[in-house]
Design a protein around this motif. Sequence first.
Motif, short mmCIF file in Angstrom:
data_model
loop_
_atom_site.label_atom_id
_atom_site.label_comp_id
_atom_site.label_asym_id
_atom_site.label_seq_id
_atom_site.Cartn_x
_atom_site.Cartn_y
_atom_site.Cartn_z
N ARG A 341 -8.55 -59.11 6.24
CA ARG A 341 -7.70 -59.64 4.75
C ARG A 341 -6.65 -59.80 4.99
O ARG A 341 -6.11 -60.47 4.25
CB ARG A 341 -8.02 -58.37 4.54
N GLY A 343 -5.97 -62.71 7.33
CA GLY A 343 -5.64 -63.33 7.64
C GLY A 343 -6.28 -64.38 8.99
O GLY A 343 -6.13 -65.15 9.25
N HIS A 426 -12.80 -70.19 4.41
CA HIS A 426 -12.77 -68.60 4.11
C HIS A 426 -10.98 -68.50 4.28
O HIS A 426 -10.69 -67.29 3.67
CB HIS A 426 -12.90 -67.27 5.31
N ALA A 428 -8.27 -68.79 6.83
CA ALA A 428 -7.86 -67.59 7.40
C ALA A 428 -7.05 -68.16 8.14
O ALA A 428 -7.01 -69.37 7.70
CB ALA A 428 -9.06 -67.45 8.71
N ARG A 429 -5.67 -67.50 8.90
CA ARG A 429 -4.65 -68.76 9.04
C ARG A 429 -4.47 -68.15 10.51
O ARG A 429 -3.14 -69.05 10.92
CB ARG A 429 -3.26 -67.95 8.05
N ALA A 460 -2.46 -73.45 10.58
CA ALA A 460 -2.97 -72.15 11.42
C ALA A 460 -2.59 -72.68 12.59
O ALA A 460 -1.89 -73.45 13.43
CB ALA A 460 -4.79 -72.22 11.19
#
Lengths: 517, 321
Positions: A341, A343, A426, A428-429, A460
């Motif tokens: 959640r 990231g 998704h 994500a970072r 990212a």
Amino acid sequence: MTSTAQELHPAPTLEPGRTILELKGLEKQYPGTHALKPVSLAFKSGEIHAIVGENGAGKSTLIKLLTGVMPRTSGDVIWEGKPAALATPHEAMALGINAVHQEVVLCRHLTVAANMFLGEEDSRFGILQQRAMVREAQKIIDDLGFDLPAHVVLGDLTIGQQQLIAAARATVRGTKFLIFDEPTAYLTRKEADQLFTLIRRLKGEGVTIIYISHRMEEVFELADRVSVLRDGTLVGTRNIAETNDAELVKMMINRSIEQVYHKEHFTPGATLLEARNLSGKGFENVSMTARAGEIVGLYGLIGAGRSEFVTTLYGRHRKSAGQILWEGKEVQINSEHDAIRLGMALAPESRRDQGLCLNLPVGLNLNLPIYKRISSNLLISSAQEKTEADRQIANLRIKTPTRNALASSLSGGNQQKIVIGKWLAHGARLFIFDEPTVGVDVGTKAEIYRLFGELLSKGAGIILISSYLPEVYELADTLHVFRRGKLVATHGFHTADHEEILTQALAEKQEKLGGQI
Amino acid sequence: MSTEAIAAEKPKRNYNALFGLTLLALLVLLWVILSVATPSFASTNNISNLLRQGSMIAILAVGQTFVIITGGIDLSVGAVVGFATVIAAMLINAGVPVILAILITLLVGVAIGLFHGFGIVKMGLPPFIITLATLTSLRGIGLLMTNGNSISINNDAFQLFSRSSFLGIPNLFWMVILVGIPAYVFLHHSRWGRYLFSVGSNAEASRLSGVNVQRTIYMAYTLSGLCAAFVGVLLASRIGIGNPTQAEGWELQAIASSVIGGTSLFGAVGSVHGPLLGAFILATINNGANLLNVNAFWQRIITGVLIIVIVYFDGLRRRGK
């Protein structure tokens, strides 16, 4: 079977240089794929013959044919001058053909000794001679120079140690022809050295060794000859002295590889994650930061605490002390769910055990983290499900007939692309890649590295764990060295040389392998 | 890429559909043979009877399938059915409105399922063990509650339900449809359905991908418990008594139906239509064997042989693919 442990000693020395096995037009066809196009090749006794090629080039098929796991479609196999059917594994073993696989295929719950003599147990009047077998096994292990106990349960050893046992096991069965399939994938350098000593010794006894590896330096260190497979075709065989890295890579992928490690430097952005004096199971007092646009490399031997550290960041394990900060604020990460959640995304170390649902479709695997996004009120939008899967398959160039093919049907490199690819959609970072290129060929490696660059350019951050020094060395902007649960050194990009880093990672050389149990 | 993907997608769909069709063909074939072999099989009365017989196992098998897809097993369902008949009978005889009595009984099923989830997730017990424990103890609790006696239900409307038909189809069969359609949507078109498969395939990979594995397991067993309690209500309505020893061995019939329907006991493979067809194939064999005056002992043997044959051929085809 009345064989006793005594009879299981290494085979008598064979005459070197004689052709032991000859393949004439060996071929394998599956419905729809030509896995191995006619291959003709002769192996001599006492040679180490390396076979290289990308994932899916036909290496595994060749091994399966040679070990009798699968029947060939056509062609002849001549073993010591006589045609051999090689229809069953049993037949191959009776001839003296054995294989040591990449993943250990032994019984983890039995002792080392029981595994060594599995199927050829020493028994008197139906009673197992356990003590005699342990003694015998210990003798073989000591003889090979492995510092390992024979009486312990195999599963208590590290994967690398298990691999050594698997190799030792193959040597006690009158083996004349031994295939190693990526044996060093999970080995530390020290374990690999022990394995190489064993291999050279077998060679000296006249055993033919087939050595399959993605690691070029191993091929050049060990092999006498090397054969290259590409797309099921034997491209060529070279004497090792008459070839070089560049030529082999070119033969393997049919294009010159300017730069496997394509490194782009970005200006690091904001700090995403910070660990302050973090401790947990397997590591202690580790502090580090990961910023947007940079690769943080974690180097160390397997078991040095790197994986434990990142899985704790990811909420898989509880921290015992210290703080985790996300974008400057302290956070409590109690589960993978919390980490995701925030990231974060984790591509785990073992794709089979942790990364993939093997008996489910490629598409489902790719979409697993994003089902929440592509469904409303629990019902999945099947249109979105399809587009997302196809987009990732195209973007990552995953070689699969369709998104509905089972993940297990793909080659290792393509499976690895799924493990990584499922996080791209998704959003994500911070990406954590744990050994992302184990058992992956040069071409796929280059693609995975290209992907790293893409992720960085989108802002990212990446944490890259690797036991393969050139990989972290060439890619990491910041390189942390782990040893026995501690972060022992930190370097910038190319600010230290290989030797220095290796020394920091190894340090106590006298540390005994057996001591880790 | 996309055209290629669409073109190649068909074989797999066809395979799943094909297996379903093969089962359906087997069922129809059995019906045709029995219609020819016995005069009474094709009678409206008998068909209604057969549908009633198959319906309850079919609903149990759907719940069971959810559990098996996660790689688990629910041995308790037969005992839950028996226990639910007791709860329903006691509540109705105590004057609780029928609807409320049914709801409470269903909640008991949910609670049992949650308990199984708790045992597996929190206590780390294998599914086989925790559900086996429930199997034996629920029968015991039921016997304690009834002192070993059967409870006759004194509510005609309640009993009439399972004996009546709607549009010429027995109400019990309508209940299969009532359960089957949402179950199908849930399993194949919802997020949680996907998670059942992914957890059954690789729980660790699912967890690392952000799937709530614990909740998924709770859900599977809760749904199985719910289905079993629902069947308990139907059985109480059909027979008119509450008795904790009823439905002996139904868990095995439910598992057999599921497996005949193509569910893999290793997890991650299964459907809703498969177990439904499996249940009615078993019901047809029992029904036909009765009509043909085949010794009841033989029915058990035939069922066993059928399980081996169907699963063997299914496995052959999966491997051959």
